[in-house]
Design a protein around this motif. Structure first.
Motif, PDB file in Angstrom:
ATOM      1  N   ASP A 137      20.612  55.757  72.588  1.00  0.00           N
ATOM      2  CA  ASP A 137      19.946  54.451  72.661  1.00  0.00           C
ATOM      3  C   ASP A 137      18.859  54.449  73.725  1.00  0.00           C
ATOM      4  OD1 ASP A 137      21.625  53.543  70.675  1.00  0.00           O
ATOM      5  OD2 ASP A 137      22.801  52.238  71.991  1.00  0.00           O
ATOM      6  N   ILE A 138      19.165  55.058  74.850  1.00  0.00           N
ATOM      7  CA  ILE A 138      18.203  55.120  75.952  1.00  0.00           C
ATOM      8  C   ILE A 138      17.000  55.963  75.538  1.00  0.00           C
ATOM      9  CG2 ILE A 138      17.835  55.927  78.328  1.00  0.00           C
ATOM     10  CD1 ILE A 138      20.833  55.151  78.784  1.00  0.00           C
ATOM     11  N   ASP A 139      17.251  57.081  74.853  1.00  0.00           N
ATOM     12  CA  ASP A 139      16.159  57.922  74.358  1.00  0.00           C
ATOM     13  C   ASP A 139      15.268  57.137  73.391  1.00  0.00           C
ATOM     14  OD1 ASP A 139      17.055  60.055  75.848  1.00  0.00           O
ATOM     15  OD2 ASP A 139      18.121  61.012  74.169  1.00  0.00           O
ATOM     16  N   LYS A 140      15.884  56.301  72.535  1.00  0.00           N
ATOM     17  CA  LYS A 140      15.113  55.493  71.588  1.00  0.00           C
ATOM     18  C   LYS A 140      14.246  54.476  72.334  1.00  0.00           C
ATOM     19  CE  LYS A 140      15.480  52.414  67.582  1.00  0.00           C
ATOM     20  NZ  LYS A 140      14.221  51.847  67.888  1.00  0.00           N
ATOM     21  N   ILE A 141      14.790  53.852  73.364  1.00  0.00           N
ATOM     22  CA  ILE A 141      14.027  52.879  74.153  1.00  0.00           C
ATOM     23  C   ILE A 141      12.818  53.562  74.796  1.00  0.00           C
ATOM     24  CG2 ILE A 141      14.093  51.417  76.222  1.00  0.00           C
ATOM     25  CD1 ILE A 141      17.076  50.842  75.450  1.00  0.00           C
ATOM     26  N   ILE A 142      13.034  54.739  75.362  1.00  0.00           N
ATOM     27  CA  ILE A 142      11.934  55.482  75.994  1.00  0.00           C
ATOM     28  C   ILE A 142      10.889  55.856  74.951  1.00  0.00           C
ATOM     29  CG2 ILE A 142      11.326  57.662  77.141  1.00  0.00           C
ATOM     30  CD1 ILE A 142      14.091  57.433  78.576  1.00  0.00           C
ATOM     31  N   ASN A 143      11.354  56.359  73.806  1.00  0.00           N
ATOM     32  CA  ASN A 143      10.427  56.749  72.739  1.00  0.00           C
ATOM     33  C   ASN A 143       9.648  55.543  72.222  1.00  0.00           C
ATOM     34  OD1 ASN A 143       9.280  58.661  70.971  1.00  0.00           O
ATOM     35  ND2 ASN A 143      10.632  57.984  69.330  1.00  0.00           N
ATOM     36  N   ASP A 144      10.324  54.413  72.045  1.00  0.00           N
ATOM     37  CA  ASP A 144       9.635  53.194  71.612  1.00  0.00           C
ATOM     38  C   ASP A 144       8.591  52.760  72.637  1.00  0.00           C
ATOM     39  OD1 ASP A 144      11.130  53.167  69.307  1.00  0.00           O
ATOM     40  OD2 ASP A 144      12.438  51.503  69.926  1.00  0.00           O
ATOM     41  N   GLY A 145       8.908  52.916  73.926  1.00  0.00           N
ATOM     42  CA  GLY A 145       7.950  52.561  74.973  1.00  0.00           C
ATOM     43  C   GLY A 145       6.721  53.441  74.942  1.00  0.00           C
ATOM     44  N   ILE A 146       6.933  54.711  74.664  1.00  0.00           N
ATOM     45  CA  ILE A 146       5.813  55.648  74.576  1.00  0.00           C
ATOM     46  C   ILE A 146       4.908  55.287  73.397  1.00  0.00           C
ATOM     47  CG2 ILE A 146       5.217  58.064  74.074  1.00  0.00           C
ATOM     48  CD1 ILE A 146       7.763  58.830  75.685  1.00  0.00           C
ATOM     49  N   HIS A 147       5.511  54.807  72.322  1.00  0.00           N
ATOM     50  CA  HIS A 147       4.761  54.489  71.104  1.00  0.00           C
ATOM     51  C   HIS A 147       4.612  52.984  70.918  1.00  0.00           C
ATOM     52  CE1 HIS A 147       6.463  58.547  70.399  1.00  0.00           C
ATOM     53  NE2 HIS A 147       5.224  58.777  70.006  1.00  0.00           N
ATOM     54  N   LEU A 148       4.515  52.258  71.997  1.00  0.00           N
ATOM     55  CA  LEU A 148       4.450  50.798  71.944  1.00  0.00           C
ATOM     56  C   LEU A 148       3.238  50.305  71.147  1.00  0.00           C
ATOM     57  CD1 LEU A 148       5.862  48.240  72.833  1.00  0.00           C
ATOM     58  CD2 LEU A 148       4.554  48.298  74.947  1.00  0.00           C
ATOM     59  N   ASN A 149       2.100  50.948  71.295  1.00  0.00           N
ATOM     60  CA  ASN A 149       0.903  50.529  70.555  1.00  0.00           C
ATOM     61  C   ASN A 149       1.140  50.569  69.048  1.00  0.00           C
ATOM     62  OD1 ASN A 149      -0.605  49.992  72.807  1.00  0.00           O
ATOM     63  ND2 ASN A 149      -1.496  52.039  72.902  1.00  0.00           N
ATOM     64  N   THR A 150       1.786  51.615  68.573  1.00  0.00           N
ATOM     65  CA  THR A 150       2.073  51.747  67.149  1.00  0.00           C
ATOM     66  C   THR A 150       3.003  50.631  66.689  1.00  0.00           C
ATOM     67  OG1 THR A 150       1.876  54.143  67.383  1.00  0.00           O
ATOM     68  CG2 THR A 150       2.914  53.337  65.376  1.00  0.00           C
ATOM     69  N   ILE A 151       4.019  50.346  67.472  1.00  0.00           N
ATOM     70  CA  ILE A 151       4.980  49.303  67.121  1.00  0.00           C
ATOM     71  C   ILE A 151       4.285  47.945  67.077  1.00  0.00           C
ATOM     72  CG2 ILE A 151       7.041  48.071  67.903  1.00  0.00           C
ATOM     73  CD1 ILE A 151       7.985  50.786  69.090  1.00  0.00           C
ATOM     74  N   LEU A 152       3.425  47.659  68.056  1.00  0.00           N
ATOM     75  CA  LEU A 152       2.717  46.391  68.077  1.00  0.00           C
ATOM     76  C   LEU A 152       1.763  46.255  66.898  1.00  0.00           C
ATOM     77  CD1 LEU A 152       1.978  46.078  71.911  1.00  0.00           C
ATOM     78  CD2 LEU A 152       3.709  44.831  70.576  1.00  0.00           C
ATOM     79  N   GLN A 153       1.094  47.351  66.533  1.00  0.00           N
ATOM     80  CA  GLN A 153       0.196  47.319  65.383  1.00  0.00           C
ATOM     81  C   GLN A 153       0.969  47.047  64.095  1.00  0.00           C
ATOM     82  OE1 GLN A 153      -1.849  51.059  65.573  1.00  0.00           O
ATOM     83  NE2 GLN A 153      -3.313  50.349  67.126  1.00  0.00           N
ATOM     84  N   GLU A 154       2.153  47.658  63.960  1.00  0.00           N
ATOM     85  CA  GLU A 154       2.985  47.413  62.793  1.00  0.00           C
ATOM     86  C   GLU A 154       3.428  45.955  62.716  1.00  0.00           C
ATOM     87  OE1 GLU A 154       6.181  50.208  63.052  1.00  0.00           O
ATOM     88  OE2 GLU A 154       4.904  51.925  62.582  1.00  0.00           O
ATOM     89  N   ASP A 155       3.765  45.380  63.867  1.00  0.00           N
ATOM     90  CA  ASP A 155       4.165  43.970  63.911  1.00  0.00           C
ATOM     91  C   ASP A 155       3.012  43.064  63.507  1.00  0.00           C
ATOM     92  OD1 ASP A 155       6.731  44.587  64.647  1.00  0.00           O
ATOM     93  OD2 ASP A 155       6.463  44.114  66.789  1.00  0.00           O
ATOM     94  N   GLU A 156       1.798  43.393  63.975  1.00  0.00           N
ATOM     95  CA  GLU A 156       0.620  42.599  63.603  1.00  0.00           C
ATOM     96  C   GLU A 156       0.356  42.683  62.101  1.00  0.00           C
ATOM     97  OE1 GLU A 156      -2.639  43.902  66.020  1.00  0.00           O
ATOM     98  OE2 GLU A 156      -1.824  42.985  67.844  1.00  0.00           O
ATOM     99  N   GLU A 157       0.521  43.866  61.525  1.00  0.00           N
ATOM    100  CA  GLU A 157       0.313  44.040  60.090  1.00  0.00           C
ATOM    101  C   GLU A 157       1.353  43.250  59.293  1.00  0.00           C
ATOM    102  OE1 GLU A 157       0.363  48.244  59.430  1.00  0.00           O
ATOM    103  OE2 GLU A 157      -1.536  48.561  60.485  1.00  0.00           O
ATOM    104  N   ASP A 158       2.592  43.193  59.800  1.00  0.00           N
ATOM    105  CA  ASP A 158       3.647  42.430  59.137  1.00  0.00           C
ATOM    106  C   ASP A 158       3.361  40.931  59.162  1.00  0.00           C
ATOM    107  OD1 ASP A 158       5.013  44.756  58.559  1.00  0.00           O
ATOM    108  OD2 ASP A 158       6.428  44.571  60.231  1.00  0.00           O
ATOM    109  N   ASP A 159       2.703  40.471  60.228  1.00  0.00           N
ATOM    110  CA  ASP A 159       2.366  39.048  60.364  1.00  0.00           C
ATOM    111  C   ASP A 159       1.250  38.636  59.404  1.00  0.00           C
ATOM    112  OD1 ASP A 159       4.300  38.750  62.271  1.00  0.00           O
ATOM    113  OD2 ASP A 159       2.933  38.873  63.991  1.00  0.00           O
ATOM    114  N   ASP A 160       0.411  39.607  59.023  1.00  0.00           N
ATOM    115  CA  ASP A 160      -0.723  39.287  58.142  1.00  0.00           C
ATOM    116  C   ASP A 160      -0.280  39.108  56.744  1.00  0.00           C
ATOM    117  OD1 ASP A 160      -2.485  39.422  60.236  1.00  0.00           O
ATOM    118  OD2 ASP A 160      -2.980  41.525  59.879  1.00  0.00           O
TER     119      ASP A 160
END
Length: 89
Positions: A66-89
């Motif tokens: 779980d901790i590794d996933k949190i770190i990995n998500d933090g490293i790729h935060l821009n990608t996650i935010l872009q995906e969230d923006e695309e989902d909102d559209d």
């Protein structure tokens, strides 16, 4: 006979092993005694371990994966935010 601080320390370490078996003794000691363990008396070590044990009992344990996933998500935060923006559209 009253237990010594050394014996009390061993008791706390046994309790930590029972309540958090996946954590190593090294992790417990490093976390509880940072940063000045070499100059500590047995009484100070015991008190630090008691405080650490209390804090740990209030924390929610997360597996290393779980901790590794949190770190990995933090490293790729821009990608996650872009995906969230695309989902909102």
């Amino acid at each position: 006979m009253k237990p010594t601080y050394y014996e009390k320390i061993l008791g706390v370490l046994v309790e930590l092993k029972e309540t958090h078996p996946k954590c190593s003794m090294g992790r417990h000691l490093a976390t509880a005694l940072e940063p000045n363990s070499w100059n500590m008396t047995d009484a100070e070590v015991f008190n630090a371990l008691q405080k650490y044990k209390s804090r740990l009992s209030m924390d929610v344990f997360h597996p290393d994966s779980d901790i590794d996933k949190i770190i990995n998500d933090g490293i790729h935060l821009n990608t996650i935010l872009q995906e969230d923006e695309e989902d909102d559209d």
